[in-house]
Design a protein around this motif. Structure first.
Motif, PDB file in Angstrom:
ATOM      1  N   SER A  73       0.822  -1.212   0.000  1.00 20.59           N
ATOM      2  CA  SER A  73       0.000   0.000   0.000  1.00 20.59           C
ATOM      3  C   SER A  73       0.859   1.267   0.000  1.00 20.59           C
ATOM      4  O   SER A  73       1.701   1.451   0.866  1.00 20.59           O
ATOM      5  CB  SER A  73      -0.909   0.006   1.237  1.00 20.59           C
ATOM      6  N   GLY A  74       0.631   2.117  -0.992  1.00 16.18           N
ATOM      7  CA  GLY A  74       1.309   3.398  -1.038  1.00 16.18           C
ATOM      8  C   GLY A  74       2.645   3.397  -1.737  1.00 16.18           C
ATOM      9  O   GLY A  74       3.122   4.455  -2.146  1.00 16.18           O
ATOM     10  N   VAL A  75       3.279   2.240  -1.903  1.00 16.49           N
ATOM     11  CA  VAL A  75       4.612   2.194  -2.494  1.00 16.49           C
ATOM     12  C   VAL A  75       4.565   2.565  -3.977  1.00 16.49           C
ATOM     13  O   VAL A  75       5.378   3.349  -4.462  1.00 16.49           O
ATOM     14  CB  VAL A  75       5.246   0.799  -2.313  1.00 16.49           C
ATOM     15  N   TYR A  76       3.583   2.016  -4.695  1.00 15.22           N
ATOM     16  CA  TYR A  76       3.517   2.237  -6.135  1.00 15.22           C
ATOM     17  C   TYR A  76       2.593   3.392  -6.509  1.00 15.22           C
ATOM     18  O   TYR A  76       2.391   3.675  -7.674  1.00 15.22           O
ATOM     19  CB  TYR A  76       3.035   0.961  -6.830  1.00 15.22           C
ATOM     20  N   THR A  77       2.034   4.042  -5.524  1.00 11.12           N
ATOM     21  CA  THR A  77       1.069   5.112  -5.757  1.00 11.12           C
ATOM     22  C   THR A  77       1.759   6.466  -5.695  1.00 11.12           C
ATOM     23  O   THR A  77       2.595   6.698  -4.817  1.00 11.12           O
ATOM     24  CB  THR A  77      -0.049   5.069  -4.697  1.00 11.12           C
ATOM     25  N   TRP A 133       5.179  15.677   5.521  1.00  6.43           N
ATOM     26  CA  TRP A 133       4.056  15.988   6.410  1.00  6.43           C
ATOM     27  C   TRP A 133       2.953  14.936   6.339  1.00  6.43           C
ATOM     28  O   TRP A 133       2.074  14.894   7.193  1.00  6.43           O
ATOM     29  CB  TRP A 133       3.480  17.359   6.063  1.00  6.43           C
ATOM     30  N   PHE A 134       2.994  14.073   5.297  1.00  9.24           N
ATOM     31  CA  PHE A 134       1.938  13.080   5.095  1.00  9.24           C
ATOM     32  C   PHE A 134       2.399  11.657   5.407  1.00  9.24           C
ATOM     33  O   PHE A 134       1.744  10.692   5.019  1.00  9.24           O
ATOM     34  CB  PHE A 134       1.445  13.134   3.645  1.00  9.24           C
ATOM     35  N   ILE A 135       3.521  11.524   6.086  1.00 13.25           N
ATOM     36  CA  ILE A 135       4.116  10.211   6.322  1.00 13.25           C
ATOM     37  C   ILE A 135       3.111   9.228   6.917  1.00 13.25           C
ATOM     38  O   ILE A 135       3.010   8.074   6.502  1.00 13.25           O
ATOM     39  CB  ILE A 135       5.351  10.331   7.245  1.00 13.25           C
ATOM     40  N   ASN A 136       2.337   9.659   7.923  1.00  9.77           N
ATOM     41  CA  ASN A 136       1.401   8.742   8.579  1.00  9.77           C
ATOM     42  C   ASN A 136       0.105   8.570   7.795  1.00  9.77           C
ATOM     43  O   ASN A 136      -0.614   7.584   7.990  1.00  9.77           O
ATOM     44  CB  ASN A 136       1.100   9.231  10.000  1.00  9.77           C
ATOM     45  N   THR A 320       6.066  -0.441  10.511  1.00  9.76           N
ATOM     46  CA  THR A 320       5.335  -1.282   9.572  1.00  9.76           C
ATOM     47  C   THR A 320       5.042  -0.526   8.280  1.00  9.76           C
ATOM     48  O   THR A 320       4.735  -1.136   7.254  1.00  9.76           O
ATOM     49  CB  THR A 320       4.010  -1.768  10.185  1.00  9.76           C
ATOM     50  N   ARG A 321       5.147   0.797   8.310  1.00  7.70           N
ATOM     51  CA  ARG A 321       4.895   1.619   7.139  1.00  7.70           C
ATOM     52  C   ARG A 321       6.183   2.254   6.597  1.00  7.70           C
ATOM     53  O   ARG A 321       6.128   3.142   5.754  1.00  7.70           O
ATOM     54  CB  ARG A 321       3.887   2.733   7.476  1.00  7.70           C
ATOM     55  N   PHE A 322       7.318   1.764   7.058  1.00  2.00           N
ATOM     56  CA  PHE A 322       8.568   2.419   6.668  1.00  2.00           C
ATOM     57  C   PHE A 322       8.836   2.284   5.173  1.00  2.00           C
ATOM     58  O   PHE A 322       9.401   3.187   4.553  1.00  2.00           O
ATOM     59  CB  PHE A 322       9.742   1.846   7.471  1.00  2.00           C
TER      60      PHE A 322
END
Length: 448
Positions: A73-77, A133-136, A320-322
């Motif tokens: 999730s988020g890696v390819y977006t 600012w949007f990391i989380n 877990t989201r690193f």
């Protein structure tokens, strides 16, 4: 041989040889890991009776594989698509500086009414970008979302030379242009800060803006205002997270050694133009590998982050989201900018770029670079709010005290955040409890 020729040779060697080799090496690792994971998954599934019954058609199997190719999730977006998915209005703006650099600003808001009179500018720190600012990426944890939910008009700036602000009005190609990358902190202070503030004012047609800077985001404002104190009339209030006017007590072990060994100076004088400015594909592969092989990649890149910025033992980062984080971070900057920060530490003051005695004499009329006239900030009279973490290894209480002595203290508040390190102001999963409520109160007080 002329030293400038050596720099030029190194510059193009870096662009045309080292970067492609690094990309190829990372790609081989990335695709090898993918193949190994899918083969292992397939072999193991042969022994699991409860596994999904297989359709023998080749097209069905191919579709299953293709659907799995982007599982993280988020890696390819795209970063901007991640923000849009949260349901906010989003705009991307191009800001032209007086010296022709093209900066990108992101604007988010909940609806088109903009009930509050003062828009808010968020300015990132060194090697960072607006994405930080949007990391989380959670409406309850992320400062831009929290502000937008309360009806604020939020603008997120990017300095020249980070991954979202690469462009120039005079240069068709900037990646291969030495002139483009010949920019230092002095340029961020002289051009970027001013251009960003005036652009937001012009587009929103508001009299003043609220400026919130993190680390270098505060420094470039201090430097510009020290020479142009009347510019404060464009600001309603000033909020600083990990504010940095002086860094004479830098406690990052890695950076201390880098300073002693002149590592960044060597990189700069050899002609390597930028630091941590990666292509999107490069970032995506690193992010995916952090999920695929966390024992190696996540630990390695997290340790790099630790060495650069320092975290307390019980850090507040959601590991877990690193992989998602490094798929879009860091923003990077020109190497010359980092070199100037190393000079700040050695000189123990905020000063112009040191080119060496001969060139300094030609540029400044003296052998040593002049300091910024920060004593003028005694006339910086608008409300100011500063936050400093007790575990911050970049700025500390001594440097903060030295900074506060240079400022008008009539309308100023300082708050210490227990156990916070230099990135926790933006990345910590508990910032919405320990930090942001105070920021929101201060913003609300200045919306009259």
């Amino acid at each position: 041989m002329n030293f400038q020729i050596i720099q030029t040779i190194t510059f193009y060697f870096f662009i045309w040889v080292l970067k492609p080799i690094a990309n190829v090496g990372l790609s081989l690792t990335y695709y090898s890991a993918y193949i190994a994971i899918y083969l292992t998954d397939y072999v193991l599934s042969l022994f699991v009776r409860e596994c999904e019954s297989r359709n023998p058609t080749i097209f069905h199997n191919l579709r299953k594989v293709l659907n799995k190719l982007k599982p993280y999730s988020g890696v390819y977006t795209q970063a901007t698509d991640i923000i849009l998915a949260q349901g906010y209005n989003f705009e991307s703006h191009k800001v032209i500086t007086e010296d022709g650099y093209i900066l990108t600003m992101w604007r988010i808001y909940k609806d088109g009414t903009h009930p509050h009179p003062h828009p808010i500018i968020l300015q990132h720190g060194l090697l960072d970008s607006s994405w930080s600012w949007f990391i989380n990426n959670d409406k309850k944890l992320t400062l831009p979302y929290i502000l937008a939910e309360q009806g604020y008009d939020v603008w997120l700036a990017n300095n020249r030379g980070n991954k979202y602000s690469i462009g120039h009005t005079k240069f068709q190609s900037v990646n291969y242009n030495q002139q483009y990358w010949d920019c230092s902190f002095d340029d961020l202070a002289k051009y970027d800060f001013k251009a960003i503030v005036l652009y937001v004012k012009n587009i929103t047609q508001r009299a003043k803006v609220i400026y919130l800077g993190h680390s270098q985001g505060t420094t470039q404002a201090f430097a510009y205002l020290s020479n142009n104190i009347e510019f404060q009339n464009h600001l309603k209030c000033f909020i600083g997270l990990g504010p940095a006017m002086f860094i004479s007590n830098l406690r990052s072990t890695f950076l201390q050694w880098a300073i002693k060994l002149y590592i960044f100076e060597i990189i700069y004088y050899l002609g390597i133009p930028y630091f941590f400015v990666f292509d999107d594909g490069f970032n995506i592969k690193i992010g995916a590998l952090c999920y695929m092989i966390p024992l190696i990649f996540r630990n390695f890149f997290f340790e790099i982050t630790n060495q650069l910025c320092g975290f307390p033992q019980k850090n507040k980062i959601d590991l877990t989201r690193f992989g998602n984080m490094v798929a879009h971070e860091p923003g990077g900057c020109a190497t010359k900018n980092i070199v100037q920060w190393m000079q700040f530490f050695r000189s123990k003051q905020l000063q112009y770029f040191d080119y060496g005695a001969t060139q300094n004499q030609a540029l400044y009329g003296q052998r040593d670079p002049p300091p910024y006239p920060v004593d003028n900030l005694k006339n910086f009279t608008i409300p100011k709010y500063f936050y400093l973490g007790t575990k911050d290894v970049i700025t500390d209480t001594d440097d903060l005290g030295k900074m506060l002595n240079k400022l008008d203290q009539t309308h100023m508040k300082v708050e210490f955040i227990d156990d916070y390190a230099h990135l926790d102001y933006v990345w910590a999963v508990d910032a919405h409890v320990k930090l942001y409520p105070s920021i929101l109160r201060n913003i609300k007080e200045n919306q009259n």
